[in-house]
Design an enzyme around this catalytic site. Sequence first.
Site, PDB file in Angstrom:
ATOM      1  N   LYS A  35      64.257 131.334  18.238  1.00  0.00           N
ATOM      2  CA  LYS A  35      64.341 131.745  16.847  1.00  0.00           C
ATOM      3  C   LYS A  35      64.337 133.558  16.789  1.00  0.00           C
ATOM      4  O   LYS A  35      63.474 133.819  17.418  1.00  0.00           O
ATOM      5  CB  LYS A  35      63.277 131.146  15.684  1.00  0.00           C
ATOM      6  CG  LYS A  35      63.463 131.464  14.319  1.00  0.00           C
ATOM      7  CD  LYS A  35      62.348 130.712  13.384  1.00  0.00           C
ATOM      8  CE  LYS A  35      62.637 131.079  12.075  1.00  0.00           C
ATOM      9  NZ  LYS A  35      61.286 130.519  10.984  1.00  0.00           N
ATOM     10  N   SER A  69      62.999 127.633   7.150  1.00  0.00           N
ATOM     11  CA  SER A  69      63.350 128.916   7.174  1.00  0.00           C
ATOM     12  C   SER A  69      64.118 128.642   8.763  1.00  0.00           C
ATOM     13  O   SER A  69      65.119 129.434   9.382  1.00  0.00           O
ATOM     14  CB  SER A  69      62.839 130.091   7.610  1.00  0.00           C
ATOM     15  OG  SER A  69      61.811 130.014   8.454  1.00  0.00           O
ATOM     16  N   SER A 110      58.701 125.369   7.371  1.00  0.00           N
ATOM     17  CA  SER A 110      60.080 126.175   7.778  1.00  0.00           C
ATOM     18  C   SER A 110      60.347 125.408   9.284  1.00  0.00           C
ATOM     19  O   SER A 110      61.299 125.589   9.914  1.00  0.00           O
ATOM     20  CB  SER A 110      59.837 127.469   8.072  1.00  0.00           C
ATOM     21  OG  SER A 110      60.002 128.314   6.833  1.00  0.00           O
TER      22      SER A 110
END
Lengths: 95, 496
Positions: free
Chosen positions: B79, B159, B183
């Site tokens: 990420k 997210s 998330s």
Amino acid sequence: MAVDAETVRRIGKLARIRVEEDEVAGYQSELNAILGFVEQLNEVDVSGVEPMTSVTPMQLRQREDKVTSGGHPDLIVVNAPLSEDNFFMVPKVVE
Amino acid sequence: MTDLTKLNLAATRDGLKNRDFTSLEVTEAYLSAIETANPKLNAYIEVTAQQAREMAEQSDHKLNSRDGGPLEGVPLGIKDLFATRHVHTQAASHILKDFKPEYESRVTQNLWDDGAVMLGKLNMDEFAMGSSNETSHYGPVVNPWREEGGNKDLVPGGSSGGSAAAVSSWLCAAATATDTGGSIRQPAALTGTVGIKPTYGRCSRWGIVAFASSLDQAGPIARTVEDAAIMLTSMAGFDPMDSTSADLAVPDFAAAVERGVNGLTIGVPREYRMDGMPEEIEKLWHEGLEWLKAEGAQIKDISLPHTKYALPAYYIVAPAEASSNLARYDGVKYGLRVAGKDITDMYELTRAEGFGREVKRRVMIGTYVLSAGYYDAYYVRAQKVRTLIKRDFELAFADGVDAILTPATPSAAFGIADQEMNSDPVKMYLNDIFTVTVNMAGLPGIAVPAGKDHRGLPLGLQLIGKPFDEETLFAAGRVIEKAAGGGFEPSDWWSA
């Protein structure tokens, strides 16, 4: 509690985010939607309740008071938009 | 040869150890899959092909001499929130334009130390603020899943939408992710993948771009419960660089996966039965309980009375911490700078241009609730409510509950640019209604794919555990995974 246009401008100043005049109404309605949503917290009886300071019971560790890193100013400024002689460059702040 | 990208992480690791194939072969297979799929899915925002090949070659060298770590040669996606030395690290924000850190996050360093290979950086909501991956400066991620017979683009959740989409569409063996209010678990649920947010303090936050420091935790998104357990074992661990890192030994989580649930007590919180909850979610939840019961677990009705206050309290605490954490983006030290007539002008213009709308909204809310005269009414009250939310869980666990089963999300994936979600920020926030309590209480939570909705889209169940008892979550999650019977693979429309 609802925010008015003046408060939106003030928050923008405090947050150091430029809010253009044509954006004020949009922010005002969005912020008020969120503040309206969090309003329900007033229903909760919090008398005698300690505010949370740490989500897991832990004591903050302490370490020996000595320098453990440093001595590489060139690496510190390497991502700066503007630097000179390993200093960050900013617009003049004193006359 | 079979398509190497279709192997799960455990099988990839074993195949590499047995030298059935090389790390360079697996890595090339993933890089070529990314090249085909990424223009459609937008899961990666930076592909580090050169570095991936070099790391793979080093791994092959070690594997050839029967050496190497637990993840030796396994290609992963990272990420964009994790600092990776000399590689794109921008939290999918314009304000971190061109930022390449001089240091490595602890979690990614742990993965490299264990032999993993980095394929690239994954798309996400800007600064991890969002539930649909639409706030990214790099554009939305497209969910590999579509409605049966449909071709409308759906969101992968957020997210960690890039992480979830990449894992689900075979663009990495597993991915790192982070979870501040849901998330990891919400995107995992929306893509038919497994995601675990460990206990606060289990993974070091060192080198992870900060959003809300008292809530942020790293964890993996993977294709199976076992893969998630293997990933977390490598990611977790004590780190003196994070003052809230837990000084505890990390168990071999994979060893707990087949432990079963015989004799465990599973709590069912009545407050999670929301008004207007779709019947298929209710049904899935019930099914999950039956599966656990069939394997010897006891089901117990419990009450977590402050559940409904978790989301409103979160929308005070998280923006407050964010407004403070994001003060560092000022156009001086790194990233974007927009020139102004003086320094304040420069700050204001830089932040106005560098932050997206959702981030600005949250920074402004946070600034407001922390401002003079409002601090007690909002922030202190929210932190008191947080104490009560945590106490609810403590009482349930003290009463003999080992883990809690809930739905993971209130619905399956929705469309990109959904009118209803975008017209009202609170509607979007409701995506995290079942996950956010877990962050507020610092507990571990896992989302496991468990069924599908009437359109054929995956739905997940969430298990919530006691502090530092991720092992029970892996064991119970595995029972659900087995009972659900698989089939959580999207049909590939993106390679055509």
